[in-house]
Write an enzyme that holds these catalytic residues in place. Sequence first.
Site, PDB file in Angstrom:
ATOM      1  N   TYR A   1      36.801  34.416  32.807  1.00 31.75           N
ATOM      2  CA  TYR A   1      35.724  35.413  32.813  1.00 31.75           C
ATOM      3  C   TYR A   1      34.763  35.214  31.638  1.00 31.75           C
ATOM      4  O   TYR A   1      34.482  36.153  30.894  1.00 31.75           O
ATOM      5  CB  TYR A   1      36.305  36.836  32.786  1.00 31.75           C
ATOM      6  CG  TYR A   1      37.421  37.027  33.780  1.00 31.75           C
ATOM      7  CD1 TYR A   1      37.150  37.059  35.148  1.00 31.75           C
ATOM      8  CD2 TYR A   1      38.741  37.133  33.367  1.00 31.75           C
ATOM      9  CE1 TYR A   1      38.174  37.203  36.076  1.00 31.75           C
ATOM     10  CE2 TYR A   1      39.769  37.269  34.302  1.00 31.75           C
ATOM     11  CZ  TYR A   1      39.479  37.311  35.642  1.00 31.75           C
ATOM     12  OH  TYR A   1      40.492  37.437  36.548  1.00 31.75           O
TER      13      TYR A   1
ATOM     14  N   TYR B   1      43.847  45.545  41.800  1.00 30.81           N
ATOM     15  CA  TYR B   1      43.513  44.164  41.463  1.00 30.81           C
ATOM     16  C   TYR B   1      44.601  43.264  42.027  1.00 30.81           C
ATOM     17  O   TYR B   1      45.782  43.483  41.759  1.00 30.81           O
ATOM     18  CB  TYR B   1      43.402  43.946  39.946  1.00 30.81           C
ATOM     19  CG  TYR B   1      43.194  42.489  39.606  1.00 30.81           C
ATOM     20  CD1 TYR B   1      41.932  41.905  39.726  1.00 30.81           C
ATOM     21  CD2 TYR B   1      44.256  41.676  39.225  1.00 30.81           C
ATOM     22  CE1 TYR B   1      41.742  40.556  39.461  1.00 30.81           C
ATOM     23  CE2 TYR B   1      44.083  40.322  38.957  1.00 30.81           C
ATOM     24  CZ  TYR B   1      42.824  39.767  39.076  1.00 30.81           C
ATOM     25  OH  TYR B   1      42.642  38.433  38.829  1.00 30.81           O
TER      26      TYR B   1
ATOM     27  N   ASP C   1      52.423  44.365  45.736  1.00 30.23           N
ATOM     28  CA  ASP C   1      52.053  43.356  44.745  1.00 30.23           C
ATOM     29  C   ASP C   1      52.724  43.738  43.429  1.00 30.23           C
ATOM     30  O   ASP C   1      52.246  44.606  42.715  1.00 30.23           O
ATOM     31  CB  ASP C   1      50.519  43.331  44.614  1.00 30.23           C
ATOM     32  CG  ASP C   1      50.038  42.370  43.542  1.00 30.23           C
ATOM     33  OD1 ASP C   1      50.878  41.838  42.792  1.00 30.23           O
ATOM     34  OD2 ASP C   1      48.802  42.164  43.441  1.00 30.23           O
TER      35      ASP C   1
ATOM     36  N   LYS D   1      53.603  35.999  37.684  1.00 30.05           N
ATOM     37  CA  LYS D   1      53.493  36.199  36.235  1.00 30.05           C
ATOM     38  C   LYS D   1      54.794  35.961  35.445  1.00 30.05           C
ATOM     39  O   LYS D   1      55.053  34.855  35.028  1.00 30.05           O
ATOM     40  CB  LYS D   1      52.883  37.559  35.945  1.00 30.05           C
ATOM     41  CG  LYS D   1      51.384  37.566  36.247  1.00 30.05           C
ATOM     42  CD  LYS D   1      50.648  38.729  35.606  1.00 30.05           C
ATOM     43  CE  LYS D   1      49.164  38.512  35.563  1.00 30.05           C
ATOM     44  NZ  LYS D   1      48.417  39.083  36.684  1.00 30.05           N
TER      45      LYS D   1
HETATM   46  C1  LIG Z   1      47.536  38.641  37.749  1.00 28.62           C
HETATM   47  C2  LIG Z   1      47.678  39.336  39.018  1.00 28.62           C
HETATM   48  C3  LIG Z   1      47.441  38.694  40.249  1.00 28.62           C
HETATM   49  C4  LIG Z   1      46.954  37.271  40.335  1.00 28.62           C
HETATM   50  O1  LIG Z   1      47.856  36.357  39.788  1.00 28.62           O
HETATM   51  P1  LIG Z   1      47.332  34.923  39.290  1.00 28.62           P
HETATM   52  O2  LIG Z   1      48.595  34.196  38.926  1.00 28.62           O
HETATM   53  O3  LIG Z   1      46.424  35.183  38.120  1.00 28.62           O
HETATM   54  O4  LIG Z   1      46.616  34.298  40.421  1.00 28.62           O
HETATM   55  C5  LIG Z   1      47.627  39.423  41.413  1.00 28.62           C
HETATM   56  N1  LIG Z   1      48.020  40.696  41.377  1.00 28.62           N
HETATM   57  C6  LIG Z   1      48.271  41.343  40.227  1.00 28.62           C
HETATM   58  C7  LIG Z   1      48.723  42.771  40.260  1.00 28.62           C
HETATM   59  C8  LIG Z   1      48.092  40.699  39.004  1.00 28.62           C
HETATM   60  O5  LIG Z   1      48.299  41.352  37.856  1.00 28.62           O
END
Ligand SMILES: *Cc1c(COP(=O)(O)O)cnc(C)c1O
Length: 428
Positions: free
Chosen positions: A17, A144, A245, A274
């Site tokens: 970014y 997100y 997610d 992550k």
């Molecule tokens: C970071 C994140 C993503 C995307 O993961 P990347 O490994 O950066 O592509 C998707 N959903 C959530 C909730 C996140 O925090």
Amino acid sequence: MSKSDRFFDQEHIWHPYASMTNPIPCYTVISAKGVYLKLKNGKNIIDGMSSWWSVIHGYNHPLLNKALKKQIKKMSHVMFGGITHPAAIALCRKLISLTPKKLDCVFLSDSGSVAIEIALKMSIQYWQSLGQKRKLFLTIRNGYHGDTFAAMSISDPKNSFHKIYHNLLPKNLFADAPVSSFHDHWNNSDIISFQKIIEKNSHKIAGVILEPIVQGVGGMNFYHPTYLKKIQNLCQYYSIPLIFDEIATGFGRTGKMFAFEYANVIPDILCLGKSITGGTITLAATLTSRKIADIISECETKCFMHGPTYMGNPLACAVANANIKILNTNQWKIQVSNIEKQLLKTLSPLINHPYVINVRILGAIGVIECSRLINMFLIQKFFVNNGVWIRPFKKLIYILPPYIISMNELNKLTNVILKAFDHNSLFL
Ligand SMILES: *Cc1c(COP(=O)(O)O)cnc(C)c1O
């Protein structure tokens, strides 16, 4: 950093970014250990970000390093098409045993955004097998889910990250985000917006996707578990797959192994990423139920149409195994609970500051929502000069330290935050 390296970085290397013409200068980290990042000038600073939710057991962890070294001697990579290997098998066994019984089939991929794309594709293929062309997803505002196109299309439409792509993205459905916060009373009007949308469009919706309990960079909000329960009931009523997610929240960050455990709700598809490798190499996973996997496999192609080159990378799987092994010693529960108590004690008084709207703590996450935008450049410098690494955005200062942080180190981190509020110049 030598002048030329710094210049080269600014001239040629894109950071997340960031502008290429007017970049905020970056700090050079030459090594890291425990909770400390070592800068080029020799200074050690305490990491409050866990490198974006990932480094849960600290940097340079001997057991994680050992797992990587052991695997590297066998093979760093091998294709996953037509080939399998012990590290991937061990990892998928662990993921299945760590998650609810219903989640039985694992798709490994290389990053969180890709795990989301896969979850969405799975839902679309699921409906195709059932003879329906469904392509709409229902989610909530302030979410997100990553930066790839489908992930952007379900992230908050007003989110400044993605606003400029808005016209290019598939149009999905957005319900109002819940207002009842995690620690407040449940207000039943929170579900009305979601309920209206699902009632009206249920025959067109391929899946419902959201971040359980904690909305990450879309606003760092913690919402009420009853909301998830209501959502699950509606999804079940309309037979729509529910996708969680947990890329940010998974593996203990909120005080539960997975945030959805707060609501006693089980998704049909689960995305992890992550911290799955303890912040060593990129890896992600999409888990689903046997039922959905079987139906997907009945579609006209008879298979699920996705296969990244580095799928099931052995190094990533080996280190993820070691990471989960450390979690299984159950130290994380007491670590996260101690962090939560300490954050409550040290950060809560900030609520009296005129620039502070809200202070939110859940597990090893501390969020201060300000009434003013933060001067990123100046506050970054202030934090580093005071020995800590914290990266605020917009009006939010938040910390997510590694679980192994000591109470002294955590005190140092929060003291610097308190100190920042003595300087009006750090706020716009
Ligand atoms: C970071 C994140 C993503 C995307 O993961 P990347 O490994 O950066 O592509 C998707 N959903 C959530 C909730 C996140 O925090």
